[in-house]
Design a protein around this motif. Structure first.
Motif, PDB file in Angstrom:
ATOM      1  N   LEU A 224      47.207  30.592  32.825  1.00  0.00           N
ATOM      2  CA  LEU A 224      46.001  31.251  32.316  1.00  0.00           C
ATOM      3  C   LEU A 224      44.752  30.678  32.978  1.00  0.00           C
ATOM      4  CD1 LEU A 224      44.715  33.223  30.316  1.00  0.00           C
ATOM      5  CD2 LEU A 224      44.722  31.368  28.610  1.00  0.00           C
ATOM      6  N   ALA A 225      44.685  29.357  33.098  1.00  0.00           N
ATOM      7  CA  ALA A 225      43.511  28.724  33.706  1.00  0.00           C
ATOM      8  C   ALA A 225      43.357  29.125  35.176  1.00  0.00           C
ATOM      9  CB  ALA A 225      43.619  27.204  33.577  1.00  0.00           C
ATOM     10  N   ALA A 230      40.627  32.252  39.324  1.00  0.00           N
ATOM     11  CA  ALA A 230      40.705  33.095  40.514  1.00  0.00           C
ATOM     12  C   ALA A 230      39.991  34.422  40.304  1.00  0.00           C
ATOM     13  CB  ALA A 230      42.169  33.341  40.880  1.00  0.00           C
ATOM     14  N   GLN A 231      40.149  35.002  39.119  1.00  0.00           N
ATOM     15  CA  GLN A 231      39.477  36.268  38.830  1.00  0.00           C
ATOM     16  C   GLN A 231      37.968  36.105  38.847  1.00  0.00           C
ATOM     17  OE1 GLN A 231      40.942  39.227  38.524  1.00  0.00           O
ATOM     18  NE2 GLN A 231      38.978  40.252  38.218  1.00  0.00           N
ATOM     19  N   ARG A 232      37.495  34.999  38.300  1.00  0.00           N
ATOM     20  CA  ARG A 232      36.047  34.769  38.255  1.00  0.00           C
ATOM     21  C   ARG A 232      35.482  34.447  39.633  1.00  0.00           C
ATOM     22  NH1 ARG A 232      32.861  30.323  34.423  1.00  0.00           N
ATOM     23  NH2 ARG A 232      30.765  30.777  35.229  1.00  0.00           N
ATOM     24  N   ILE A 234      36.935  34.979  42.897  1.00  0.00           N
ATOM     25  CA  ILE A 234      37.099  35.932  44.009  1.00  0.00           C
ATOM     26  C   ILE A 234      37.628  37.299  43.564  1.00  0.00           C
ATOM     27  CG2 ILE A 234      37.415  34.130  45.745  1.00  0.00           C
ATOM     28  CD1 ILE A 234      40.424  34.536  45.525  1.00  0.00           C
ATOM     29  N   GLY A 235      37.757  37.503  42.265  1.00  0.00           N
ATOM     30  CA  GLY A 235      38.147  38.820  41.774  1.00  0.00           C
ATOM     31  C   GLY A 235      39.613  39.168  41.930  1.00  0.00           C
ATOM     32  N   GLY A 236      40.482  38.188  42.054  1.00  0.00           N
ATOM     33  CA  GLY A 236      41.915  38.450  42.191  1.00  0.00           C
ATOM     34  C   GLY A 236      42.614  37.256  42.811  1.00  0.00           C
ATOM     35  N   TYR A 237      43.751  37.526  43.438  1.00  0.00           N
ATOM     36  CA  TYR A 237      44.539  36.433  44.004  1.00  0.00           C
ATOM     37  C   TYR A 237      44.683  36.572  45.513  1.00  0.00           C
ATOM     38  CZ  TYR A 237      48.653  39.474  44.582  1.00  0.00           C
ATOM     39  OH  TYR A 237      49.521  40.458  44.976  1.00  0.00           O
ATOM     40  N   THR A 238      44.934  35.446  46.134  1.00  0.00           N
ATOM     41  CA  THR A 238      45.313  35.376  47.551  1.00  0.00           C
ATOM     42  C   THR A 238      46.563  34.514  47.635  1.00  0.00           C
ATOM     43  OG1 THR A 238      44.024  33.360  47.975  1.00  0.00           O
ATOM     44  CG2 THR A 238      42.879  35.478  48.246  1.00  0.00           C
TER      45      THR A 238
END
Length: 271
Positions: A224-225, A230-232, A234-238
Motif C-alpha cells: 500500500l505504501a 508511486a501514484q502520487r 509519477i501517477g503509476g508504476y514503472t
C-alpha cells in the motif's frame, strides 16, 4: 535429400512460465521460454516460486554461516550477498533508481528521466545502505534466537517480496508508454490472484501462527505504501517501482518478524 527440421520443443505451459520468470528475475542458466510472445506479467504467478528458490539458497547460507560460528551479522550479510548475486541485484537497482528519481526530481517527467539514468546518485546509495543494513540487522536479531528460524524468515520475505509485484502492476497503470514496466504487460486478474495465493501458501508453510499474520500485515502495508507513493509521485508504476517494491516488502517483513518476542509461541513450527 533435404535435412529434416528438428521437432519443435514442447513444454507444459507452467514450465514455460517458470522458465520465463526465472530467466528475468535471476541470473541462473535456465532454458529460454518456448513462447517468446507471452508477456512477462502473464507468467507472474510463478514469481513466488523464484522467491522460494532464492530465499532457500540465501537462507541456507545464513544457517551454515551461523552454524559455523560466524557472527550473526556476517551470516546475514552473506545471505543478502548470495541473493543479490543470484538476481544480479535486479531489485536493489530498482530501489536505487526509485530513490534517486523520487528524491531528486521536481516533476513527473524529471523523476522518470532520473530513474532511467544508469548512474546512481546520493539518494540511491543511501537507500541501498539503509535497506541492506535494516535487513541484515533484522536477520541477525532473529538468528540470535534461532539460525534456522532466521533462514525460514528470510525465505518467507523473499517469497512475499516477489508476490507483491503483481498486485501493484494490476491496480496501478503504467506511468509511461515505454520502458520495462510497460513492455512486461499488465497482469490478468486470475494471474494476480494465483500469485498472491501461492505466495501466501508458501509463506504460511514457513511461518504459521503469529509470524505468518505479522508477515502478511507487513506485506500489505508495504504494498500500500509503495503504490500510494508511486501514484502520487509519477501517477503509476514503472519497472523500477515494481523492483523496489520487492525490497520494501523484504524490509517490512524482516523488521516486523525481528520485533516479535524471541521464541514467541506460534512464530514458527517448534524447533
Amino acid at each position: 535429400m533435404a535435412s529434416e527440421r528438428p521437432a519443435p520443443v514442447r513444454r507444459p505451459w507452467w514450465a514455460d512460465d517458470l522458465a520465463h520468470a526465472a530467466m528475468f528475475l535471476t541470473r541462473l542458466p535456465v532454458p529460454a521460454p518456448v513462447r517468446t510472445d507471452r508477456p512477462l506479467m502473464h507468467a507472474g504467478w510463478a514469481f513466488p516460486l523464484i522467491g522460494l528458490l532464492t530465499g532457500t539458497l540465501g537462507g541456507g547460507v545464513l544457517w551454515l554461516g551461523a552454524s559455523a560460528g560466524l557472527p550473526m551479522l556476517a551470516a546475514a550479510l552473506g545471505a543478502l550477498a548470495v541473493t543479490a548475486f543470484l538476481t544480479g541485484a535486479l531489485h536493489e537497482d530498482g530501489l536505487a533508481d526509485l530513490a534517486d528519481g523520487f528524491g531528486g526530481g521536481a516533476t513527473k517527467e524529471r523523476k522518470i528521466e532520473i530513474m532511467r539514468d544508469s548512474r546512481v546518485g546520493s539518494y540511491g546509495v543511501l537507500a541501498l545502505v539503509l535497506a541492506t543494513g535494516l535487513k541484515a540487522a533484522a536477520l541477525a536479531n532473529i538468528a540470535i534466537a534461532s539460525p534456522i528460524l532466521a533462514a525460514f524468515a528470510f525465505a518467507a520475505a523473499q517469497i512475499l517480496g516477489r508476490s507483491a509485484i503483481l498486485p501493484i502492476a494490476f491496480f496501478l497503470a503504467p506511468a509511461t508508454s515505454s520502458g520495462l514496466g510497460t513492455g512486461a504487460g499488465r497482469p490478468k486478474a486470475v494471474t494476480t490472484g494465483l500469485c498472491v495465493a501461492l505466495g501466501t501458501l508458501l509463506a504460511f508453510s514457513l511461518l504459521p501462527g503469529i509470524g505468518f499474520i505479522a508477515a502478511l500485515a507487513a506485506t500489505s502495508l508495504a504494498i500500500l505504501a509503495t503504490a500510494l507513493l508511486a501514484q502520487r509521485q509519477i501517477g503509476g508504476y514503472t519497472g523500477d517501482v515494481l523492483g523496489s517494491s520487492e525490497q520494501v516488502v523484504e524490509c517490512f517483513v524482516l523488521l516486523t518478524l525481528s520485533a516479535l518476542p524471541a521464541g514467541a509461541a506460534g512464530f514458527l513450527w517448534p524447533l
